[in-house]
Enzyme design. Structure first.
Site, PDB file in Angstrom:
ATOM      1  N   ILE A  51       0.843  -1.204   0.000  1.00  0.00           N
ATOM      2  CA  ILE A  51       0.000   0.000   0.000  1.00  0.00           C
ATOM      3  C   ILE A  51       0.878   1.255   0.000  1.00  0.00           C
ATOM      4  O   ILE A  51       0.632   2.220  -0.735  1.00  0.00           O
ATOM      5  CB  ILE A  51      -0.948   0.011   1.230  1.00  0.00           C
ATOM      6  CG1 ILE A  51      -1.826  -1.241   1.245  1.00  0.00           C
ATOM      7  CG2 ILE A  51      -1.814   1.275   1.232  1.00  0.00           C
ATOM      8  CD1 ILE A  51      -2.594  -1.459   2.548  1.00  0.00           C
ATOM      9  N   SER A  94      11.670  -5.320   5.484  1.00  0.00           N
ATOM     10  CA  SER A  94      11.442  -6.664   6.031  1.00  0.00           C
ATOM     11  C   SER A  94      10.398  -7.415   5.205  1.00  0.00           C
ATOM     12  O   SER A  94      10.555  -8.608   4.951  1.00  0.00           O
ATOM     13  CB  SER A  94      11.028  -6.598   7.500  1.00  0.00           C
ATOM     14  OG  SER A  94       9.952  -5.701   7.671  1.00  0.00           O
ATOM     15  N   GLY A 120       8.687  -5.284   2.635  1.00  0.00           N
ATOM     16  CA  GLY A 120       8.624  -4.421   1.462  1.00  0.00           C
ATOM     17  C   GLY A 120       9.802  -4.672   0.542  1.00  0.00           C
ATOM     18  O   GLY A 120      10.690  -5.481   0.840  1.00  0.00           O
ATOM     19  N   ASP A 137      14.776   0.555  10.648  1.00  0.00           N
ATOM     20  CA  ASP A 137      13.748  -0.096  11.464  1.00  0.00           C
ATOM     21  C   ASP A 137      13.134   0.979  12.368  1.00  0.00           C
ATOM     22  O   ASP A 137      13.877   1.727  13.018  1.00  0.00           O
ATOM     23  CB  ASP A 137      14.440  -1.188  12.295  1.00  0.00           C
ATOM     24  CG  ASP A 137      13.458  -2.041  13.067  1.00  0.00           C
ATOM     25  OD1 ASP A 137      12.377  -1.553  13.420  1.00  0.00           O
ATOM     26  OD2 ASP A 137      13.795  -3.217  13.325  1.00  0.00           O
ATOM     27  N   LEU A 196       2.600   3.520   7.892  1.00  0.00           N
ATOM     28  CA  LEU A 196       2.129   2.207   7.424  1.00  0.00           C
ATOM     29  C   LEU A 196       3.049   1.071   7.843  1.00  0.00           C
ATOM     30  O   LEU A 196       2.680  -0.102   7.717  1.00  0.00           O
ATOM     31  CB  LEU A 196       1.986   2.201   5.891  1.00  0.00           C
ATOM     32  CG  LEU A 196       0.880   3.080   5.320  1.00  0.00           C
ATOM     33  CD1 LEU A 196       1.409   4.471   4.995  1.00  0.00           C
ATOM     34  CD2 LEU A 196       0.266   2.467   4.073  1.00  0.00           C
ATOM     35  N   TYR A 224      -2.231  -8.694  17.027  1.00  0.00           N
ATOM     36  CA  TYR A 224      -2.111  -7.693  15.951  1.00  0.00           C
ATOM     37  C   TYR A 224      -3.251  -6.669  16.066  1.00  0.00           C
ATOM     38  O   TYR A 224      -3.006  -5.454  16.048  1.00  0.00           O
ATOM     39  CB  TYR A 224      -2.161  -8.413  14.597  1.00  0.00           C
ATOM     40  CG  TYR A 224      -2.323  -7.510  13.392  1.00  0.00           C
ATOM     41  CD1 TYR A 224      -1.273  -6.721  12.930  1.00  0.00           C
ATOM     42  CD2 TYR A 224      -3.527  -7.464  12.687  1.00  0.00           C
ATOM     43  CE1 TYR A 224      -1.425  -5.910  11.808  1.00  0.00           C
ATOM     44  CE2 TYR A 224      -3.694  -6.663  11.577  1.00  0.00           C
ATOM     45  CZ  TYR A 224      -2.633  -5.880  11.136  1.00  0.00           C
ATOM     46  OH  TYR A 224      -2.785  -5.073  10.034  1.00  0.00           O
ATOM     47  N   LYS A 240      -2.887  -2.632  17.106  1.00  0.00           N
ATOM     48  CA  LYS A 240      -3.418  -1.565  16.258  1.00  0.00           C
ATOM     49  C   LYS A 240      -4.409  -0.702  17.043  1.00  0.00           C
ATOM     50  O   LYS A 240      -4.450   0.516  16.913  1.00  0.00           O
ATOM     51  CB  LYS A 240      -4.120  -2.155  15.028  1.00  0.00           C
ATOM     52  CG  LYS A 240      -3.171  -2.778  14.019  1.00  0.00           C
ATOM     53  CD  LYS A 240      -2.429  -1.699  13.252  1.00  0.00           C
ATOM     54  CE  LYS A 240      -1.595  -2.239  12.114  1.00  0.00           C
ATOM     55  NZ  LYS A 240      -0.852  -1.203  11.405  1.00  0.00           N
ATOM     56  N   VAL A 262      -5.477 -12.645  -0.222  1.00  0.00           N
ATOM     57  CA  VAL A 262      -6.135 -13.795  -0.837  1.00  0.00           C
ATOM     58  C   VAL A 262      -6.313 -13.600  -2.348  1.00  0.00           C
ATOM     59  O   VAL A 262      -6.213 -14.550  -3.124  1.00  0.00           O
ATOM     60  CB  VAL A 262      -7.476 -14.111  -0.113  1.00  0.00           C
ATOM     61  CG1 VAL A 262      -8.486 -12.998  -0.276  1.00  0.00           C
ATOM     62  CG2 VAL A 262      -8.070 -15.420  -0.579  1.00  0.00           C
ATOM     63  N   ARG A 305      -9.068 -22.209   9.418  1.00  0.00           N
ATOM     64  CA  ARG A 305      -7.915 -21.893  10.272  1.00  0.00           C
ATOM     65  C   ARG A 305      -8.399 -21.187  11.530  1.00  0.00           C
ATOM     66  O   ARG A 305      -9.258 -20.294  11.441  1.00  0.00           O
ATOM     67  CB  ARG A 305      -6.923 -21.034   9.496  1.00  0.00           C
ATOM     68  CG  ARG A 305      -6.300 -21.849   8.373  1.00  0.00           C
ATOM     69  CD  ARG A 305      -5.169 -21.160   7.705  1.00  0.00           C
ATOM     70  NE  ARG A 305      -5.605 -20.041   6.909  1.00  0.00           N
ATOM     71  CZ  ARG A 305      -4.840 -19.433   6.020  1.00  0.00           C
ATOM     72  NH1 ARG A 305      -3.609 -19.829   5.831  1.00  0.00           N
ATOM     73  NH2 ARG A 305      -5.295 -18.411   5.328  1.00  0.00           N
TER      74      ARG A 305
END
Ligand SMILES: NC(=O)c1ccc[n+]([C@@H]2O[C@H](COP(=O)([O-])OP(=O)(O)OC[C@H]3O[C@@H](n4cnc5c(N)ncnc54)[C@H](O)[C@@H]3O)[C@@H](O)[C@H]2O)c1
Length: 313
Positions: free
Chosen positions: A12, A34, A36, A58, A79, A150, A154, A193, A274
């Site tokens: 993105i 990492s 990108g 980093d 991002l 995660y 966020k 996906v 999953r």
């Protein structure tokens, strides 16, 4: 405007960098590469007239403050992140180091160097938990809680954004993105996906759907997401804004649409669901329409065709 984009070599972020440059802004990218890739920025980097600088860094390193000081941005689009939900479950400490501590370090640098606004990137698919059918599409005030570290990282960052605004007047927007798809999304990765299915169909390989395919997602095209970032440079301060289509598409429907465009004839292979995956999600984009003047412009089939063209290349 001078804009610093963290994660600007990613899927993105690199599209955002291209648009910022096309509209005459001066851009600094901070990315540790990492996940990108400089290949994503090669068009922009080849043009010596474009005001783009790149720093491999980093965000949890001490060099971040110097990078922000040197760039002197008016706005920072943030991002860079550990984006893999399953990695966050396996190693929640590392996820929090990058997504929480790295972000707080960035906010500290922003307030020390007179940044006007931070546009943060959160996940509309992970911060609201599992909504009931009646709650779809989910609005920003949905009371659900994340089911993964995660999502928690966020969500936690938004509390820091509130605090930094209260303490220092640093303005912010938090764009809660739906399932973003489009060119440059890694078909070998876990997140996309559309890229995974499309890449396998073009190579005539088997495609696996985890569960019966009835699970739904809100697929939003990357160029539309970039439109939302561009609007958020100037508008939609101090709030979360959902960036999605509001429409649910089942994974089976997605499979059928991609198979139709590519001429793929094999049936899907079904495997056990999953653990931890959402059953249904779609984001109410009414607030983004009102506060950013944003609406998704790309129909799913059009976006899928553009993504497949890129995968063919
Ligand atoms: N792709 C989606 O569907 C989606 C949905 C919701 C939210 N998001 C968010 O959008 C943002 C961009 O995601 P993307 O899909 O483009 O993924 P991506 O992996 O392509 O981009 C992330 C970028 O951040 C960089 N990065 C990672 N850790 C870093 C660190 N510690 N320091 C510096 N750079 C670092 C990576 O190298 C990469 O270039 C992320 O914050 C992600 O959480 C993405």
């Amino acid at each position: 405007m001078r804009v610093l984009v963290t994660g600007g070599a990613g899927f993105i972020g690199s599209h955002l960098v291209d648009r910022l440059l096309a509209e005459g802004n001066e851009v600094t990218v901070v990315d540790d590469l990492s996940t990108g890739n400089l290949f994503n920025l090669q068009g922009a980097r080849r043009d010596p007239d474009l005001p783009l600088s790149f720093q491999r860094l980093d965000i949890i390193s001490t060099g971040l403050e110097r990078a922000v000081a040197k760039a002197g941005p008016e706005v920072v689009c943030h991002l860079a992140a550990q984006i893999d939900v399953r990695n966050s479950v396996a190693d929640p400490v590392r996820d929090a180091m990058i997504n929480v501590i790295g972000t707080v370090q960035l906010l500290e640098a922003c307030r020390h160097h007179d940044v006007r606004k931070v546009v943060f990137t959160t996940s509309g698919g992970c911060i609201y938990g599992e909504p009931t059918a009646a709650q779809l599409p989910v609005a920003e005030d949905h009371p659900g809680h994340p089911h993964s570290p995660y999502g928690a990282s966020k969500r936690g960052v938004e509390e820091y954004l509130h605090a930094f605004h209260a303490l220092y007047g640093l303005r912010w927007s938090s764009l809660a993105l739906a399932n973003v798809y489009g060119p440059r999304q890694d078909p070998a990765g876990e997140a996309g996906v559309v890229s995974i299915f499309g890449g396998r169909m073009l190579a005539d390989r088997d495609v696996t759907i985890y569960s019966d395919g009835g699970q739904t997602r809100d697929f939003v095209y990357v160029a539309d997401v970039v439109d939302a970032f561009m609007a958020a440079l100037h508008r939609g301060d101090n709030q979360r804004l959902n960036i999605g289509t509001g429409r649910e598409t089942s994974v089976s429907e997605l499979f059928a649409a991609l198979a139709d465009i590519t001429g793929y004839a094999k049936p899907a292979i079904h495997a056990a669901p999953r653990p931890g995956e959402l059953q249904r999600i779609a984001l109410d984009n009414g607030r983004a329409a009102e506060r950013l003047g944003w609406r998704p412009a790309t129909a799913l089939r059009e976006g899928l065709s553009a993504t497949l063209d890129w995968l063919r290349g």
